[in-house]
Design a protein around this motif. Structure first.
Motif, PDB file in Angstrom:
ATOM      1  N   LEU A  20       3.944  -0.338  75.383  1.00 18.07           N
ATOM      2  CA  LEU A  20       3.286  -1.437  74.672  1.00 18.07           C
ATOM      3  C   LEU A  20       2.111  -1.984  75.491  1.00 18.07           C
ATOM      4  CD1 LEU A  20       3.154  -3.428  72.304  1.00 18.07           C
ATOM      5  CD2 LEU A  20       4.721  -4.890  73.581  1.00 18.07           C
ATOM      6  N   LYS A  21       2.331  -2.268  76.753  1.00 21.37           N
ATOM      7  CA  LYS A  21       1.252  -2.779  77.613  1.00 21.37           C
ATOM      8  C   LYS A  21       0.133  -1.757  77.737  1.00 21.37           C
ATOM      9  CE  LYS A  21       4.054  -5.900  80.400  1.00 21.37           C
ATOM     10  NZ  LYS A  21       4.571  -6.187  81.749  1.00 21.37           N
ATOM     11  N   PHE A  22       0.484  -0.500  77.860  1.00 20.39           N
ATOM     12  CA  PHE A  22      -0.521   0.550  77.959  1.00 20.39           C
ATOM     13  C   PHE A  22      -1.347   0.637  76.676  1.00 20.39           C
ATOM     14  CE2 PHE A  22      -1.846   5.019  77.493  1.00 20.39           C
ATOM     15  CZ  PHE A  22      -2.657   5.114  78.615  1.00 20.39           C
ATOM     16  N   THR A  23      -0.682   0.555  75.528  1.00 18.99           N
ATOM     17  CA  THR A  23      -1.374   0.606  74.239  1.00 18.99           C
ATOM     18  C   THR A  23      -2.314  -0.590  74.071  1.00 18.99           C
ATOM     19  OG1 THR A  23       0.518   1.762  73.282  1.00 18.99           O
ATOM     20  CG2 THR A  23      -1.033   0.763  71.737  1.00 18.99           C
ATOM     21  N   ILE A  24      -1.856  -1.771  74.449  1.00 16.72           N
ATOM     22  CA  ILE A  24      -2.702  -2.966  74.369  1.00 16.72           C
ATOM     23  C   ILE A  24      -3.908  -2.817  75.287  1.00 16.72           C
ATOM     24  CG2 ILE A  24      -2.799  -5.438  74.895  1.00 16.72           C
ATOM     25  CD1 ILE A  24       0.119  -5.602  73.891  1.00 16.72           C
ATOM     26  N   PHE A  25      -3.693  -2.327  76.491  1.00 15.47           N
ATOM     27  CA  PHE A  25      -4.780  -2.128  77.447  1.00 15.47           C
ATOM     28  C   PHE A  25      -5.822  -1.151  76.903  1.00 15.47           C
ATOM     29  CE2 PHE A  25      -6.548   0.494  80.893  1.00 15.47           C
ATOM     30  CZ  PHE A  25      -7.279  -0.479  81.550  1.00 15.47           C
ATOM     31  N   ILE A  26      -5.369  -0.031  76.383  1.00 17.32           N
ATOM     32  CA  ILE A  26      -6.292   0.973  75.836  1.00 17.32           C
ATOM     33  C   ILE A  26      -7.049   0.400  74.639  1.00 17.32           C
ATOM     34  CG2 ILE A  26      -6.403   3.213  74.648  1.00 17.32           C
ATOM     35  CD1 ILE A  26      -6.055   3.385  77.690  1.00 17.32           C
ATOM     36  N   THR A  27      -6.377  -0.359  73.787  1.00 14.42           N
ATOM     37  CA  THR A  27      -7.023  -0.976  72.623  1.00 14.42           C
ATOM     38  C   THR A  27      -8.118  -1.937  73.067  1.00 14.42           C
ATOM     39  OG1 THR A  27      -4.970  -0.780  71.372  1.00 14.42           O
ATOM     40  CG2 THR A  27      -6.622  -2.319  70.520  1.00 14.42           C
ATOM     41  N   ILE A  28      -7.846  -2.751  74.071  1.00  9.73           N
ATOM     42  CA  ILE A  28      -8.849  -3.694  74.572  1.00  9.73           C
ATOM     43  C   ILE A  28     -10.034  -2.949  75.171  1.00  9.73           C
ATOM     44  CG2 ILE A  28      -9.272  -5.434  76.368  1.00  9.73           C
ATOM     45  CD1 ILE A  28      -6.415  -6.467  75.800  1.00  9.73           C
ATOM     46  N   VAL A  29      -9.776  -1.906  75.914  1.00 13.04           N
ATOM     47  CA  VAL A  29     -10.867  -1.120  76.510  1.00 13.04           C
ATOM     48  C   VAL A  29     -11.740  -0.501  75.419  1.00 13.04           C
ATOM     49  CG1 VAL A  29     -11.376   0.951  77.866  1.00 13.04           C
ATOM     50  CG2 VAL A  29      -9.681  -0.685  78.679  1.00 13.04           C
ATOM     51  N   ILE A  30     -11.124   0.026  74.382  1.00 14.30           N
ATOM     52  CA  ILE A  30     -11.889   0.637  73.285  1.00 14.30           C
ATOM     53  C   ILE A  30     -12.710  -0.420  72.554  1.00 14.30           C
ATOM     54  CG2 ILE A  30     -11.660   1.743  71.018  1.00 14.30           C
ATOM     55  CD1 ILE A  30      -9.296   3.332  72.229  1.00 14.30           C
ATOM     56  N   LEU A  31     -12.129  -1.589  72.276  1.00 14.80           N
ATOM     57  CA  LEU A  31     -12.865  -2.661  71.600  1.00 14.80           C
ATOM     58  C   LEU A  31     -14.042  -3.144  72.435  1.00 14.80           C
ATOM     59  CD1 LEU A  31      -9.973  -4.749  70.020  1.00 14.80           C
ATOM     60  CD2 LEU A  31     -11.642  -3.316  68.833  1.00 14.80           C
ATOM     61  N   MET A  32     -13.838  -3.256  73.733  1.00 13.43           N
ATOM     62  CA  MET A  32     -14.949  -3.659  74.606  1.00 13.43           C
ATOM     63  C   MET A  32     -16.050  -2.610  74.598  1.00 13.43           C
ATOM     64  SD  MET A  32     -12.850  -5.458  77.741  1.00 13.43           S
ATOM     65  CE  MET A  32     -14.195  -5.271  78.855  1.00 13.43           C
ATOM     66  N   ALA A  33     -15.687  -1.349  74.610  1.00 13.42           N
ATOM     67  CA  ALA A  33     -16.682  -0.283  74.577  1.00 13.42           C
ATOM     68  C   ALA A  33     -17.471  -0.312  73.274  1.00 13.42           C
ATOM     69  CB  ALA A  33     -16.006   1.073  74.769  1.00 13.42           C
ATOM     70  N   VAL A  34     -16.783  -0.524  72.161  1.00 13.45           N
ATOM     71  CA  VAL A  34     -17.461  -0.611  70.861  1.00 13.45           C
ATOM     72  C   VAL A  34     -18.404  -1.806  70.842  1.00 13.45           C
ATOM     73  CG1 VAL A  34     -17.075  -1.091  68.402  1.00 13.45           C
ATOM     74  CG2 VAL A  34     -15.683   0.617  69.574  1.00 13.45           C
ATOM     75  N   PHE A  35     -17.980  -2.943  71.380  1.00 12.68           N
ATOM     76  CA  PHE A  35     -18.831  -4.130  71.424  1.00 12.68           C
ATOM     77  C   PHE A  35     -20.089  -3.875  72.253  1.00 12.68           C
ATOM     78  CE2 PHE A  35     -20.054  -8.048  73.637  1.00 12.68           C
ATOM     79  CZ  PHE A  35     -20.415  -8.814  72.552  1.00 12.68           C
ATOM     80  N   VAL A  36     -19.935  -3.250  73.406  1.00 14.29           N
ATOM     81  CA  VAL A  36     -21.081  -2.971  74.268  1.00 14.29           C
ATOM     82  C   VAL A  36     -22.051  -2.016  73.574  1.00 14.29           C
ATOM     83  CG1 VAL A  36     -21.772  -1.823  76.421  1.00 14.29           C
ATOM     84  CG2 VAL A  36     -19.893  -3.466  76.429  1.00 14.29           C
ATOM     85  N   VAL A  37     -21.538  -0.973  72.961  1.00 13.72           N
ATOM     86  CA  VAL A  37     -22.400  -0.016  72.259  1.00 13.72           C
ATOM     87  C   VAL A  37     -23.109  -0.692  71.078  1.00 13.72           C
ATOM     88  CG1 VAL A  37     -22.394   2.082  70.854  1.00 13.72           C
ATOM     89  CG2 VAL A  37     -21.121   2.015  73.000  1.00 13.72           C
ATOM     90  N   ALA A  38     -22.381  -1.512  70.317  1.00 11.75           N
ATOM     91  CA  ALA A  38     -22.984  -2.206  69.178  1.00 11.75           C
ATOM     92  C   ALA A  38     -24.068  -3.169  69.629  1.00 11.75           C
ATOM     93  CB  ALA A  38     -21.912  -2.942  68.380  1.00 11.75           C
ATOM     94  N   THR A  39     -23.843  -3.850  70.734  1.00  9.62           N
ATOM     95  CA  THR A  39     -24.848  -4.777  71.261  1.00  9.62           C
ATOM     96  C   THR A  39     -26.086  -4.030  71.723  1.00  9.62           C
ATOM     97  OG1 THR A  39     -23.115  -6.315  71.938  1.00  9.62           O
ATOM     98  CG2 THR A  39     -25.263  -6.571  72.989  1.00  9.62           C
TER      99      THR A  39
END
Length: 107
Positions: A20-39
């Motif tokens: 669960l913690k690993f999945t949450i961590f990976i999800t946050i990393v992916i969302l941050m990457a998408v935000f940076v690319v979109a910006t």
């Protein structure tokens, strides 16, 4: 022994303690990457804003939204629409209009 086998024997092995913690961590990393690319790509550009041109106006004592809107309405649009646009641009209602208040008037 080969180098790959040797480094595997001496290398550290990582174990996922909580999926669960690993999945949450990976999800946050992916969302941050998408935000940076979109910006960086400019997807959050505000150039398509509904208010392209505007003017500032200070409310005088005794003025109403109707009187203010009539100053900016050229007669081609219902004055109620002009009042609505002023209220939306300033997040106000007729009851919250006060003398001395600074308004943004969409043109």
């Amino acid at each position: 022994m080969t180098g790959a086998l040797h480094s595997r024997e001496n290398g550290k092995r990582y174990r996922i303690a909580s999926r669960l913690k690993f999945t949450i961590f990976i999800t946050i990393v992916i969302l941050m990457a998408v935000f940076v690319v979109a910006t960086m790509a400019g997807f959050n550009d505000v150039s398509g804003s509904a208010i392209d041109r505007f003017e500032y106006r200070t409310v005088a004592s005794g003025e109403t939204l109707w009187s203010i809107a009539s100053d900016y309405n050229d007669g081609t649009e219902d004055i109620r629409q002009t009042i609505y646009e002023i209220c939306q641009a300033n997040d106000i209602t007729a009851e919250t209009l006060t003398a001395g208040q600074q308004l943004v008037i969409p043109l």
